[in-house]
Write a protein that holds these residues in place. Structure first.
Motif, short mmCIF file in Angstrom:
data_model
loop_
_atom_site.label_atom_id
_atom_site.label_comp_id
_atom_site.label_asym_id
_atom_site.label_seq_id
_atom_site.Cartn_x
_atom_site.Cartn_y
_atom_site.Cartn_z
N LEU A 1 0.83 -1.21 0.00
CA LEU A 1 0.00 0.00 0.00
C LEU A 1 0.86 1.26 0.00
CD1 LEU A 1 -2.68 1.48 0.19
CD2 LEU A 1 -2.68 1.05 2.66
N LEU A 2 1.92 1.25 0.79
CA LEU A 2 2.80 2.42 0.88
C LEU A 2 3.49 2.73 -0.44
CD1 LEU A 2 4.37 1.70 4.37
CD2 LEU A 2 3.00 3.71 3.77
N THR A 3 3.73 1.70 -1.25
CA THR A 3 4.45 1.91 -2.51
C THR A 3 3.55 1.84 -3.74
OG1 THR A 3 4.98 -0.47 -2.64
CG2 THR A 3 6.58 0.96 -1.53
N GLY A 4 2.26 1.60 -3.53
CA GLY A 4 1.38 1.34 -4.67
C GLY A 4 0.58 2.50 -5.19
N GLY A 5 0.78 3.70 -4.65
CA GLY A 5 0.10 4.86 -5.19
C GLY A 5 -1.20 5.24 -4.50
N GLU A 6 -1.64 4.43 -3.53
CA GLU A 6 -2.89 4.75 -2.82
C GLU A 6 -2.66 5.28 -1.41
OE1 GLU A 6 -6.60 2.21 -4.25
OE2 GLU A 6 -5.07 0.94 -3.34
N ALA A 7 -1.42 5.33 -0.97
CA ALA A 7 -1.14 5.74 0.41
C ALA A 7 -1.62 7.15 0.69
CB ALA A 7 0.36 5.63 0.70
N ASP A 8 -1.59 8.02 -0.33
CA ASP A 8 -2.03 9.40 -0.11
C ASP A 8 -3.55 9.52 -0.04
OD1 ASP A 8 -2.48 8.84 -2.76
OD2 ASP A 8 -1.72 10.76 -3.51
N ARG A 9 -4.26 8.42 -0.28
CA ARG A 9 -5.73 8.43 -0.17
C ARG A 9 -6.20 7.82 1.15
NH1 ARG A 9 -7.67 6.48 -6.24
NH2 ARG A 9 -6.62 8.14 -7.39
N VAL A 10 -5.27 7.43 2.00
CA VAL A 10 -5.65 6.85 3.29
C VAL A 10 -6.02 7.97 4.25
CG1 VAL A 10 -4.82 5.55 5.29
CG2 VAL A 10 -4.17 4.82 2.98
N VAL A 11 -7.20 7.84 4.86
CA VAL A 11 -7.66 8.83 5.83
C VAL A 11 -8.13 8.11 7.09
CG1 VAL A 11 -8.32 10.51 4.08
CG2 VAL A 11 -10.00 8.86 4.89
N ALA A 12 -8.17 8.86 8.18
CA ALA A 12 -8.65 8.32 9.45
C ALA A 12 -10.05 8.82 9.72
CB ALA A 12 -7.71 8.74 10.58
N CYS A 13 -10.92 7.93 10.13
CA CYS A 13 -12.28 8.31 10.49
C CYS A 13 -12.24 9.26 11.69
CB CYS A 13 -13.10 7.07 10.83
SG CYS A 13 -14.79 7.45 11.37
#
Length: 204
Positions: A153-165
């Protein structure tokens, strides 16, 4: 059996899968990341939970899950060490995904993921080539599989879309693929926030 937050599998309570990526499931074994110390939001209470979470995300198969759980019962001290290792790296991962990680935390995550990846072998025996953890089976397999997924996930391009509820007693992570999702579960945290806002307006 299930609740708003958890499901029961093989007699064990596990947090619901809401993250959208297996690399976040370890972080979501705790709820209430922003709450004061002592608030009970811990799902990772033993090795069974660790193995089942890795299994339900298809990072290891059912036979491996069952084998690891049997091994954990035979070697409880070693199993407890794995749970302790998971709890420690979980905090670093959460800080990293939420942009609050220190350099030391980043280094610990990088080292842990690299060690886990070093245990992978390429299996060419079947019709499709797959990466799997080296054999024989080790209690480290469950956490290492989750760490590899976190590294993906950290290297796959989606890490910047991770948010915390932002929900109270929550803080669970999820991939906000649409850019419009705010809550881990609108029916739970979202509705609670709406109710609290409504009550606050009518108390003024």
């Amino acid at each position: 059996m299930s609740t708003a937050w958890a499901v029961r599998e093989d007699g064990v309570w596990l947090p619901k899968q809401i993250s959208g990526h297996p690399g976040l499931e370890l972080c979501n074994t705790r709820a209430g990341w922003r709450e004061s110390a002592g608030w009970e939001g811990e799902y990772l209470r033993g090795y069974d939970q660790l193995a089942l979470i890795a299994g339900r995300t298809d990072l290891i198969n059912r036979d491996q899950v069952d084998g690891l759980r049997r091994r954990a019962r035979r070697h409880p001290e070693d199993a407890a060490k794995e749970v302790g290792r998971a709890v420690a790296i979980r905090a670093d991962l959460y800080a990293l995904f939420t942009g609050a990680a220190s350099r030391r935390a980043m280094a610990r995550v990088a080292d842990a993921v690299q060690v886990a990846r070093s245990r992978q072998v390429l299996d060419l025996a079947g019709s499709l080539a797959v990466w799997r953890l080296e054999r024989p089976e080790r209690l480290a397999d469950a956490l290492d599989a989750l760490l590899i997924a976190s590294g993906d996930l950290l290297t796959g391009g989606e890490a910047d879309r991770v948010v915390a509820c932002p929900g109270r007693h929550c803080g669970w992570l999820f991939v906000n693929a649409s850019g419009r999702r705010r809550w881990c579960q609108m029916a739970v945290c979202g509705n609670r926030a709406k109710q609290a806002s409504f009550q606050a307006r009518h108390l003024d």
